[in-house]
Write a protein that holds these residues in place. Structure first.
Motif, mmCIF file in Angstrom:
data_model
loop_
_atom_site.group_PDB
_atom_site.id
_atom_site.type_symbol
_atom_site.label_atom_id
_atom_site.label_comp_id
_atom_site.label_asym_id
_atom_site.label_seq_id
_atom_site.Cartn_x
_atom_site.Cartn_y
_atom_site.Cartn_z
ATOM 1 N N LEU A 1 -3.176 2.329 -2.337
ATOM 2 C CA LEU A 1 -2.889 1.357 -3.388
ATOM 3 C C LEU A 1 -2.283 0.085 -2.812
ATOM 4 O O LEU A 1 -2.637 -1.027 -3.223
ATOM 5 C CB LEU A 1 -1.943 1.969 -4.420
ATOM 6 C CG LEU A 1 -1.553 1.060 -5.599
ATOM 7 C CD1 LEU A 1 -2.788 0.639 -6.383
ATOM 8 C CD2 LEU A 1 -0.552 1.768 -6.509
ATOM 9 N N GLN A 2 -1.401 0.241 -1.841
ATOM 10 C CA GLN A 2 -0.768 -0.917 -1.223
ATOM 11 C C GLN A 2 -1.799 -1.788 -0.510
ATOM 12 O O GLN A 2 -1.784 -3.014 -0.628
ATOM 13 C CB GLN A 2 0.310 -0.457 -0.240
ATOM 14 C CG GLN A 2 1.096 -1.610 0.385
ATOM 15 C CD GLN A 2 2.174 -1.120 1.338
ATOM 16 O OE1 GLN A 2 2.334 0.083 1.554
ATOM 17 N NE2 GLN A 2 2.915 -2.040 1.913
ATOM 18 N N VAL A 3 -2.688 -1.140 0.246
ATOM 19 C CA VAL A 3 -3.734 -1.877 0.960
ATOM 20 C C VAL A 3 -4.672 -2.560 -0.030
ATOM 21 O O VAL A 3 -5.069 -3.721 0.164
ATOM 22 C CB VAL A 3 -4.518 -0.931 1.897
ATOM 23 C CG1 VAL A 3 -5.739 -1.650 2.477
ATOM 24 C CG2 VAL A 3 -3.615 -0.433 3.016
ATOM 25 N N PHE A 4 -5.018 -1.865 -1.111
ATOM 26 C CA PHE A 4 -5.903 -2.445 -2.122
ATOM 27 C C PHE A 4 -5.280 -3.691 -2.743
ATOM 28 O O PHE A 4 -5.960 -4.704 -2.963
ATOM 29 C CB PHE A 4 -6.204 -1.410 -3.211
ATOM 30 C CG PHE A 4 -6.992 -1.968 -4.363
ATOM 31 C CD1 PHE A 4 -8.359 -2.167 -4.250
ATOM 32 C CD2 PHE A 4 -6.354 -2.307 -5.557
ATOM 33 C CE1 PHE A 4 -9.089 -2.709 -5.318
ATOM 34 C CE2 PHE A 4 -7.083 -2.845 -6.620
ATOM 35 C CZ PHE A 4 -8.453 -3.038 -6.495
ATOM 36 N N GLN A 5 -3.989 -3.636 -3.029
ATOM 37 C CA GLN A 5 -3.309 -4.782 -3.622
ATOM 38 C C GLN A 5 -3.291 -5.980 -2.680
ATOM 39 O O GLN A 5 -3.252 -7.129 -3.129
ATOM 40 C CB GLN A 5 -1.876 -4.400 -4.001
ATOM 41 C CG GLN A 5 -1.791 -3.429 -5.172
ATOM 42 C CD GLN A 5 -0.377 -2.955 -5.437
ATOM 43 O OE1 GLN A 5 0.471 -2.947 -4.540
ATOM 44 N NE2 GLN A 5 -0.104 -2.548 -6.669
ATOM 45 N N ILE A 6 -3.350 -5.711 -1.376
ATOM 46 C CA ILE A 6 -3.353 -6.791 -0.386
ATOM 47 C C ILE A 6 -4.717 -7.457 -0.302
ATOM 48 O O ILE A 6 -4.829 -8.692 -0.320
ATOM 49 C CB ILE A 6 -2.936 -6.247 0.993
ATOM 50 C CG1 ILE A 6 -1.457 -5.829 0.981
ATOM 51 C CG2 ILE A 6 -3.181 -7.292 2.081
ATOM 52 C CD1 ILE A 6 -1.039 -5.046 2.209
ATOM 53 N N VAL A 7 -5.771 -6.653 -0.200
ATOM 54 C CA VAL A 7 -7.104 -7.210 0.054
ATOM 55 C C VAL A 7 -7.835 -7.611 -1.224
ATOM 56 O O VAL A 7 -8.745 -8.447 -1.177
ATOM 57 C CB VAL A 7 -7.978 -6.219 0.855
ATOM 58 C CG1 VAL A 7 -7.334 -5.903 2.191
ATOM 59 C CG2 VAL A 7 -8.234 -4.940 0.066
ATOM 60 N N ALA A 8 -7.448 -7.045 -2.364
ATOM 61 C CA ALA A 8 -8.179 -7.311 -3.607
ATOM 62 C C ALA A 8 -8.203 -8.796 -3.982
ATOM 63 O O ALA A 8 -9.274 -9.325 -4.319
ATOM 64 C CB ALA A 8 -7.600 -6.477 -4.754
ATOM 65 N N ALA B 1 -2.811 -12.007 5.967
ATOM 66 C CA ALA B 1 -1.545 -11.907 6.684
ATOM 67 C C ALA B 1 -0.369 -12.201 5.763
ATOM 68 O O ALA B 1 0.685 -11.551 5.844
ATOM 69 C CB ALA B 1 -1.537 -12.875 7.878
ATOM 70 N N LEU B 2 -0.538 -13.174 4.868
ATOM 71 C CA LEU B 2 0.528 -13.511 3.919
ATOM 72 C C LEU B 2 0.790 -12.359 2.958
ATOM 73 O O LEU B 2 1.943 -11.953 2.749
ATOM 74 C CB LEU B 2 0.147 -14.765 3.135
ATOM 75 C CG LEU B 2 1.121 -15.203 2.039
ATOM 76 C CD1 LEU B 2 2.489 -15.540 2.622
ATOM 77 C CD2 LEU B 2 0.556 -16.398 1.266
ATOM 78 N N PHE B 3 -0.278 -11.796 2.393
ATOM 79 C CA PHE B 3 -0.122 -10.708 1.423
ATOM 80 C C PHE B 3 0.371 -9.422 2.084
ATOM 81 O O PHE B 3 1.114 -8.652 1.470
ATOM 82 C CB PHE B 3 -1.443 -10.450 0.702
ATOM 83 C CG PHE B 3 -1.938 -11.612 -0.103
ATOM 84 C CD1 PHE B 3 -1.046 -12.491 -0.701
ATOM 85 C CD2 PHE B 3 -3.296 -11.839 -0.273
ATOM 86 C CE1 PHE B 3 -1.491 -13.576 -1.444
ATOM 87 C CE2 PHE B 3 -3.752 -12.924 -1.015
ATOM 88 C CZ PHE B 3 -2.847 -13.787 -1.603
ATOM 89 N N ALA B 4 -0.033 -9.193 3.329
ATOM 90 C CA ALA B 4 0.294 -7.933 3.998
ATOM 91 C C ALA B 4 1.648 -7.966 4.703
ATOM 92 O O ALA B 4 2.394 -6.979 4.669
ATOM 93 C CB ALA B 4 -0.797 -7.575 5.000
ATOM 94 N N PHE B 5 1.960 -9.095 5.345
ATOM 95 C CA PHE B 5 3.141 -9.137 6.208
ATOM 96 C C PHE B 5 4.207 -10.130 5.760
ATOM 97 O O PHE B 5 5.220 -10.293 6.448
ATOM 98 C CB PHE B 5 2.716 -9.471 7.647
ATOM 99 C CG PHE B 5 1.742 -8.498 8.242
ATOM 100 C CD1 PHE B 5 2.138 -7.219 8.598
ATOM 101 C CD2 PHE B 5 0.414 -8.859 8.446
ATOM 102 C CE1 PHE B 5 1.243 -6.317 9.149
ATOM 103 C CE2 PHE B 5 -0.492 -7.967 9.001
ATOM 104 C CZ PHE B 5 -0.089 -6.686 9.350
ATOM 105 N N GLY B 6 3.978 -10.816 4.640
ATOM 106 C CA GLY B 6 4.980 -11.729 4.131
ATOM 107 C C GLY B 6 4.985 -13.065 4.863
ATOM 108 O O GLY B 6 4.071 -13.398 5.625
ATOM 109 N N GLN B 7 6.048 -13.854 4.629
ATOM 110 C CA GLN B 7 6.109 -15.198 5.186
ATOM 111 C C GLN B 7 6.125 -15.193 6.711
ATOM 112 O O GLN B 7 5.488 -16.043 7.347
ATOM 113 C CB GLN B 7 7.361 -15.918 4.666
ATOM 114 C CG GLN B 7 7.424 -17.389 5.052
ATOM 115 C CD GLN B 7 6.258 -18.197 4.516
ATOM 116 O OE1 GLN B 7 5.898 -18.068 3.354
ATOM 117 N NE2 GLN B 7 5.659 -19.018 5.363
ATOM 118 N N LEU B 8 6.855 -14.256 7.321
ATOM 119 C CA LEU B 8 6.881 -14.189 8.781
ATOM 120 C C LEU B 8 5.492 -13.903 9.326
ATOM 121 O O LEU B 8 5.052 -14.526 10.304
ATOM 122 C CB LEU B 8 7.862 -13.109 9.249
ATOM 123 C CG LEU B 8 7.912 -12.865 10.766
ATOM 124 C CD1 LEU B 8 8.276 -14.141 11.509
ATOM 125 C CD2 LEU B 8 8.898 -11.750 11.102
ATOM 126 N N GLY B 9 4.783 -12.969 8.693
ATOM 127 C CA GLY B 9 3.429 -12.669 9.131
ATOM 128 C C GLY B 9 2.505 -13.868 8.991
ATOM 129 O O GLY B 9 1.665 -14.128 9.857
#
Length: 294
Positions: free
Chosen positions: A5-12, A113-121
């Motif tokens: 679910l977490q990965v889906f929310q990132i790439v969707a 990268a923004l959705f998965a790792f945040g501002q630092l990513g």
């Protein structure tokens, strides 16, 4: 299940915006000027995005240095192996080398990268993207064009945005608030525009040699995953910057590779096949990569 679910929310959101672009042209039949939007993005919006991201970056200087070094070494390693592979297989380097070496670090890499790792990513992804852009607009264009001067890169606003942003970052300079707000507004157009344009461009591609494209894309994915992983581990990168590095280098072939091939008549239909196939593969590969690193 929670990880899925977490990965889906990132790439969707990323693939949804690309799907909107695809449906805009293929489903609704509406007009979309890819050339204009691409020029707007690459000459104005993306340079502003990179410049402001670099000037406001809070990345530790040591981590920033390591990320730049890792990115450069990883691209050199991928480029050398790709060159040898293309030559060994008797393929045209003008057509295949750049698409195998460089990925879609802008359209896909930055938002993911923004959705998965945040501002630092995101800040680290911008660094990787900047390294890629400089290499792509110098040696990459030189290969696709079949010669010429790599100095043409100095005319690219994206390169200037990267250089100026780096200068501001190193020297600790800041832009006036009013100017920063204006540049932010321009830069915020970049990600949604690039994603929608990606979908539009894919809907218009007329790919060829899909059988060859499939196995070349599998090789590209393996190479562009293994090389940054090896370099990152060698340099001792922690999990987050290592994940960003692998994500960025393993992104699929960019539509800009097709545009360059069309401009310099380097078999654009075959490059279109690489774009379509690698993007389709990325729908599985990117979630798998994220599942490993988040």
């Amino acid at each position: 299940m929670a990880l899925i679910l977490q990965v889906f929310q990132i790439v969707a959101p990323v693939f949804l915006l690309a799907a909107i672009g695809y449906a805009w042209v293929r489903g609704l039949g509406w007009n979309y000027d890819v050339e204009f939007v691409t020029r707007l993005s690459m000459t104005l919006s993306v340079p502003c995005l990179i410049f402001m991201a670099l000037t406001r970056s809070k990345v530790d200087p040591a981590l920033l240095r390591d990320t730049v070094l890792a990115s450069l070494l990883a691209y050199v390693l991928v480029g050398l192996i790709a060159w040898g592979l293309v030559r060994a297989l008797g393929l045209d380097a003008q057509t295949y080398w750049a698409p195998i070496t460089f990925g879609n670090t802008g359209n896909l890499g930055l938002p993911i990268a923004l959705f998965a790792f945040g501002q630092l990513g995101f800040d680290l992804a911008v660094v990787v993207f900047a390294v890629m852009a400089i290499l792509s607009f110098t040696f990459g264009v030189w290969v696709v064009a079949g010669g010429g001067s790599p100095a043409r890169a100095i005319r690219e606003p994206l390169v200037w945005g990267t250089v100026l942003g780096s200068v501001f970052l190193v020297l600790g300079w800041h832009v006036p608030v009013w100017l920063g707000s204006a540049l932010d507004l321009v830069g915020q157009m970049a990600i949604p525009l690039m994603l929608i344009t990606l979908g539009v461009a894919i809907s218009r591609l007329r790919p060829r040699a899909l059988g060859r494209a499939f196995w070349l894309c599998v090789v590209k994915l393996a190479l562009c995953t293994a090389a940054p992983l090896a370099i990152g581990l060698l340099l001792g990168l922690s999990r987050l910057p290592l994940g960003v590095l692998v994500l960025q280098l393993s992104t699929p072939v960019a539509v800009t590779s097709y545009m360059l091939a069309a401009k310099y008549r380097a078999r654009p239909d075959e490059v279109a096949g690489l774009v379509v196939v690698s993007t389709a593969i990325s729908m599985i590969a990117i979630p798998a990569t994220l599942a490993f690193f988040i």
